[in-house]
Motif scaffolding. Structure first.
Motif, mmCIF file in Angstrom:
data_model
loop_
_atom_site.group_PDB
_atom_site.id
_atom_site.type_symbol
_atom_site.label_atom_id
_atom_site.label_comp_id
_atom_site.label_asym_id
_atom_site.label_seq_id
_atom_site.Cartn_x
_atom_site.Cartn_y
_atom_site.Cartn_z
ATOM 1 N N THR A 109 53.636 27.628 70.305
ATOM 2 C CA THR A 109 54.243 28.782 69.651
ATOM 3 C C THR A 109 54.142 28.656 68.134
ATOM 4 O OG1 THR A 109 56.461 27.827 69.450
ATOM 5 C CG2 THR A 109 55.958 28.985 71.528
ATOM 6 N N VAL A 110 54.219 29.777 67.466
ATOM 7 C CA VAL A 110 54.245 29.815 66.004
ATOM 8 C C VAL A 110 55.479 29.076 65.498
ATOM 9 C CG1 VAL A 110 54.468 31.351 64.000
ATOM 10 C CG2 VAL A 110 52.910 31.944 65.869
ATOM 11 N N GLU A 111 56.589 29.216 66.207
ATOM 12 C CA GLU A 111 57.836 28.564 65.797
ATOM 13 C C GLU A 111 57.688 27.044 65.791
ATOM 14 O OE1 GLU A 111 58.466 32.622 67.008
ATOM 15 O OE2 GLU A 111 57.670 30.975 68.202
ATOM 16 N N GLU A 112 57.018 26.488 66.812
ATOM 17 C CA GLU A 112 56.811 25.037 66.859
ATOM 18 C C GLU A 112 55.917 24.571 65.712
ATOM 19 O OE1 GLU A 112 56.629 23.424 71.307
ATOM 20 O OE2 GLU A 112 55.445 25.264 71.047
ATOM 21 N N ALA A 113 54.849 25.321 65.422
ATOM 22 C CA ALA A 113 53.952 24.968 64.315
ATOM 23 C C ALA A 113 54.693 25.042 62.986
ATOM 24 C CB ALA A 113 52.736 25.890 64.305
ATOM 25 N N THR A 114 55.481 26.087 62.813
ATOM 26 C CA THR A 114 56.249 26.249 61.572
ATOM 27 C C THR A 114 57.267 25.120 61.427
ATOM 28 O OG1 THR A 114 55.940 28.636 61.665
ATOM 29 C CG2 THR A 114 57.718 27.829 60.271
ATOM 30 N N ALA A 115 57.897 24.718 62.520
ATOM 31 C CA ALA A 115 58.856 23.615 62.471
ATOM 32 C C ALA A 115 58.170 22.322 62.039
ATOM 33 C CB ALA A 115 59.530 23.433 63.831
ATOM 34 N N PHE A 116 56.917 22.119 62.455
ATOM 35 C CA PHE A 116 56.185 20.914 62.061
ATOM 36 C C PHE A 116 56.011 20.853 60.542
ATOM 37 C CE2 PHE A 116 52.291 18.486 61.223
ATOM 38 C CZ PHE A 116 52.604 17.287 61.838
ATOM 39 N N PHE A 117 55.844 22.010 59.887
ATOM 40 C CA PHE A 117 55.712 22.048 58.425
ATOM 41 C C PHE A 117 56.935 21.444 57.729
ATOM 42 C CE2 PHE A 117 53.008 26.093 58.923
ATOM 43 C CZ PHE A 117 51.830 25.373 58.946
ATOM 44 N N HIS A 118 58.068 21.418 58.403
ATOM 45 C CA HIS A 118 59.322 20.959 57.805
ATOM 46 C C HIS A 118 59.707 19.547 58.242
ATOM 47 C CE1 HIS A 118 59.869 24.906 56.070
ATOM 48 N NE2 HIS A 118 59.471 25.384 57.220
ATOM 49 N N THR A 119 58.735 18.811 58.789
ATOM 50 C CA THR A 119 59.012 17.430 59.197
ATOM 51 C C THR A 119 58.653 16.450 58.081
ATOM 52 O OG1 THR A 119 56.795 17.084 60.127
ATOM 53 C CG2 THR A 119 58.495 17.983 61.623
ATOM 54 N N ARG A 120 59.230 15.265 58.180
ATOM 55 C CA ARG A 120 58.902 14.206 57.220
ATOM 56 C C ARG A 120 57.419 13.843 57.342
ATOM 57 N NH1 ARG A 120 61.168 8.069 56.922
ATOM 58 N NH2 ARG A 120 59.946 7.515 55.098
ATOM 59 N N GLU A 121 56.917 13.837 58.573
ATOM 60 C CA GLU A 121 55.509 13.499 58.816
ATOM 61 C C GLU A 121 54.572 14.444 58.048
ATOM 62 O OE1 GLU A 121 52.365 13.211 62.545
ATOM 63 O OE2 GLU A 121 54.502 13.349 62.972
ATOM 64 N N PHE A 122 54.863 15.738 58.062
ATOM 65 C CA PHE A 122 54.024 16.697 57.342
ATOM 66 C C PHE A 122 54.207 16.550 55.829
ATOM 67 C CE2 PHE A 122 52.770 20.833 55.602
ATOM 68 C CZ PHE A 122 51.500 20.950 56.155
ATOM 69 N N ALA A 123 55.423 16.284 55.376
ATOM 70 C CA ALA A 123 55.651 16.088 53.939
ATOM 71 C C ALA A 123 54.858 14.889 53.426
ATOM 72 C CB ALA A 123 57.144 15.892 53.664
ATOM 73 N N GLU A 124 54.773 13.838 54.233
ATOM 74 C CA GLU A 124 54.003 12.647 53.878
ATOM 75 C C GLU A 124 52.505 12.898 53.875
ATOM 76 O OE1 GLU A 124 56.096 8.544 55.392
ATOM 77 O OE2 GLU A 124 54.546 9.410 56.633
ATOM 78 N N ASN A 125 52.074 13.736 54.814
ATOM 79 C CA ASN A 125 50.644 13.958 55.003
ATOM 80 C C ASN A 125 50.402 15.431 55.352
ATOM 81 O OD1 ASN A 125 47.983 14.116 55.780
ATOM 82 N ND2 ASN A 125 48.096 12.512 57.321
ATOM 83 N N PRO A 126 50.335 16.313 54.346
ATOM 84 C CA PRO A 126 50.108 17.727 54.616
ATOM 85 C C PRO A 126 48.638 18.050 54.897
ATOM 86 C CG PRO A 126 50.361 17.380 52.274
ATOM 87 C CD PRO A 126 50.608 16.052 52.938
#
Length: 193
Positions: free
Chosen positions: A138-155
């Motif tokens: 879902t778009v919601e799951e992908a968008t939620a990933f943008f707000h994780t520490r993992e994505f902040a570390e490695n966008p």
């Protein structure tokens, strides 16, 4: 009859969809052939100056305009970074990779961004084009990933070998497991493509 423009509101109405992209080139024949092959598409209209190319129900998704006075692409100039096209499954992405490779079209960068698994290519003029599959349902799951520490570390994501991805698929490994981005820690530099 009601006045449809009476209540304009404060927000511009969003379009229904992105219809097409137009590329200008002095390398017309090579560009038209590349885009037809790359997209598994056909021309709905084509002459020596213009080609309308589509792969679906739209009358054209990409248009190529022959402009002989067009200069070479300069990567350091401002402008469109790339176009992206999506597939519904990892298997479709892998199949299209192999089909393009059989035509001599090879990716310049393969990366699991997290929200997508993506292959990047360059057309004959040097324009970048991405093909991708969504890694989340879902778009919601992908968008939620943008707000994780993992994505902040490695966008940016984690590079991968498409042949290894195909080997994993052919071995029966679940595509969802393959699409889960490995956590490699911080990454701040994009690949040079």
């Amino acid at each position: 009859m009601p006045d449809i423009l009476a209540d304009l509101g404060t927000t511009v109405q969003a379009p229904s969809y992105l219809a097409h992209a137009v590329l200008r080139t002095s390398n017309f024949k090579s560009m038209v052939e590349f885009w037809k092959t790359f997209l598994g598409a056909h021309a709905t209209y084509e002459n020596e100056r213009l080609a309308f190319i589509t792969y679906d129900e739209e009358h054209h998704r990409v248009a190529i305009l022959n402009k002989p006075d067009t200069g070479p692409k300069i990567d350091s100039s401002a402008g469109l970074e790339h176009l992206a096209f999506g597939f519904k499954s990892l298997e479709d992405l892998a199949r299209s990779y192999r089909q393009r490779k059989a035509h001599g079209i090879k990716p310049v960068w393969c990366v699991n961004h997290g929200p997508t698994t993506s292959l990047y290519y360059r057309d004959p003029d040097g324009n970048k084009v991405e093909v991708q599959v969504d890694n989340f349902d879902t778009v919601e799951e992908a968008t939620a990933f943008f707000h994780t520490r993992e994505f902040a570390e490695n966008p940016i994501g984690v590079d991968f070998d498409p042949e290894e991805l195909i080997r994993r698929l052919q071995s029966g490994e679940d595509s969802k497991a393959i699409m889960k981005r490995p956590n490699i820690g911080p990454r701040t530099a994009f690949a040079t493509i």
